[in-house]
Design a protein around this motif. Sequence first.
Motif, short mmCIF file in Angstrom:
data_model
loop_
_atom_site.label_atom_id
_atom_site.label_comp_id
_atom_site.label_asym_id
_atom_site.label_seq_id
_atom_site.Cartn_x
_atom_site.Cartn_y
_atom_site.Cartn_z
N CYS A 77 0.83 -1.21 0.00
CA CYS A 77 0.00 0.00 0.00
C CYS A 77 0.86 1.26 0.00
CB CYS A 77 -0.91 0.01 1.23
SG CYS A 77 -2.04 -1.37 1.29
N ILE A 78 0.53 2.17 -0.89
CA ILE A 78 1.21 3.47 -0.98
C ILE A 78 0.14 4.54 -0.81
CG2 ILE A 78 2.56 5.00 -2.48
CD1 ILE A 78 3.31 2.38 -4.09
N VAL A 79 0.37 5.48 0.10
CA VAL A 79 -0.59 6.56 0.33
C VAL A 79 -0.09 7.81 -0.39
CG1 VAL A 79 -1.68 8.04 2.07
CG2 VAL A 79 -1.29 5.61 2.57
N VAL A 80 -0.98 8.43 -1.18
CA VAL A 80 -0.67 9.69 -1.87
C VAL A 80 -1.80 10.67 -1.57
CG1 VAL A 80 0.66 8.57 -3.70
CG2 VAL A 80 -1.78 8.97 -4.04
N HIS A 81 -1.59 11.93 -1.96
CA HIS A 81 -2.57 12.96 -1.57
C HIS A 81 -3.20 13.67 -2.77
CE1 HIS A 81 -1.41 12.08 2.47
NE2 HIS A 81 -0.14 12.19 2.11
N ALA A 82 -2.96 13.14 -3.98
CA ALA A 82 -3.60 13.72 -5.17
C ALA A 82 -3.55 12.67 -6.29
CB ALA A 82 -2.85 14.97 -5.61
N LEU A 83 -4.52 12.76 -7.19
CA LEU A 83 -4.55 11.83 -8.32
C LEU A 83 -3.25 11.93 -9.13
CD1 LEU A 83 -6.03 9.74 -10.06
CD2 LEU A 83 -6.96 11.64 -11.39
N GLN A 84 -2.73 13.14 -9.30
CA GLN A 84 -1.52 13.32 -10.10
C GLN A 84 -0.35 12.52 -9.52
OE1 GLN A 84 -2.02 15.01 -13.13
NE2 GLN A 84 -0.17 13.83 -13.45
N GLU A 85 -0.24 12.49 -8.19
CA GLU A 85 0.80 11.68 -7.54
C GLU A 85 0.61 10.20 -7.88
OE1 GLU A 85 2.03 12.30 -3.25
OE2 GLU A 85 0.32 13.68 -3.38
N ALA A 86 -0.63 9.75 -7.84
CA ALA A 86 -0.93 8.34 -8.16
C ALA A 86 -0.56 8.05 -9.61
CB ALA A 86 -2.40 8.04 -7.90
N LEU A 87 -0.92 8.95 -10.52
CA LEU A 87 -0.63 8.75 -11.94
C LEU A 87 0.88 8.69 -12.19
CD1 LEU A 87 -3.31 11.11 -13.54
CD2 LEU A 87 -3.40 8.61 -13.28
N ASN A 88 1.65 9.48 -11.45
CA ASN A 88 3.11 9.45 -11.59
C ASN A 88 3.68 8.09 -11.21
OD1 ASN A 88 3.27 12.07 -12.56
ND2 ASN A 88 3.68 12.95 -10.54
N LEU A 89 3.02 7.41 -10.26
CA LEU A 89 3.50 6.09 -9.81
C LEU A 89 3.20 4.97 -10.81
CD1 LEU A 89 2.48 6.28 -6.04
CD2 LEU A 89 4.79 6.43 -6.98
N VAL A 90 2.29 5.22 -11.75
CA VAL A 90 1.93 4.17 -12.72
C VAL A 90 2.33 4.53 -14.15
CG1 VAL A 90 -0.01 3.38 -11.28
CG2 VAL A 90 -0.44 5.01 -13.13
N LYS A 91 2.95 5.68 -14.34
CA LYS A 91 3.19 6.17 -15.71
C LYS A 91 4.05 5.24 -16.56
CE LYS A 91 6.96 9.53 -14.96
NZ LYS A 91 7.48 9.12 -13.68
N ASP A 92 4.90 4.44 -15.92
CA ASP A 92 5.76 3.52 -16.68
C ASP A 92 5.22 2.10 -16.73
OD1 ASP A 92 7.56 5.60 -17.19
OD2 ASP A 92 8.57 5.26 -15.28
N ASP A 93 4.06 1.87 -16.13
CA ASP A 93 3.47 0.53 -16.11
C ASP A 93 2.66 0.29 -17.39
OD1 ASP A 93 4.47 0.85 -13.59
OD2 ASP A 93 2.71 0.09 -12.55
N PRO A 94 2.75 -0.90 -17.98
CA PRO A 94 1.97 -1.16 -19.19
C PRO A 94 0.46 -1.14 -18.93
CG PRO A 94 3.23 -3.12 -18.53
CD PRO A 94 3.62 -2.02 -17.60
N LEU A 95 0.05 -1.51 -17.69
CA LEU A 95 -1.38 -1.57 -17.37
C LEU A 95 -1.56 -1.28 -15.89
CD1 LEU A 95 -4.35 -2.28 -18.07
CD2 LEU A 95 -3.78 -4.67 -17.62
N SER A 96 -2.46 -0.35 -15.58
CA SER A 96 -2.84 -0.09 -14.19
C SER A 96 -4.33 0.27 -14.18
CB SER A 96 -1.99 1.02 -13.58
OG SER A 96 -1.97 2.15 -14.43
#
Length: 167
Positions: A77-96
């Motif tokens: 589990c990773i806690v973030v405080h904005a959607l943009q932070e979450a999107l940065n964590l998946v930007k290199d993943d082929p599927l999220s």
Amino acid sequence: MNILCIIAAAAENNALGKDNDLLWHLPDDFKRFKSLTSGHKIIMGRKTFESFPKPLPNRTHIIITRDKNYKVENEDCIVVHALQEALNLVKDDPLSFIIGGGEIYQLGLEYANQMELTRVHGTFDADTFFPEFDKDKWQLTKEEYHPKDDRHEYDFTYLTYTKKQKE
């Protein structure tokens, strides 16, 4: 291309849930959700995360909350405080996946390029709803109908949408 997929089960009136709980029990839809999301990062709001008895196995949970003091003691589990932070964590993943709730779906519509929507055939009293989306911006690419049976109280249809490319 990286796929950011919204995955949801929503009634015909877009109802998702009430009192932080689901409105129906569809075992085949749960199985499909598990098979699609296993091994991937899943983005959700805090209330959605708290509706689970425990974190879902074999997935990295990215939990969005405004609460700066919110902590989850779990390595998945990773806690973030904005959607943009979450999107940065998946930007290199082929599927999220974005898995809810209503507010996170609304924010995520702009960024998602695929949608796996289970349309539950019925209308329900709810306090959380799936957002209306512009059908002109999304193309229905697959549709699979399931009638109700002894394990499923409602008919439902799996709908796969792909965001249309801008001209």
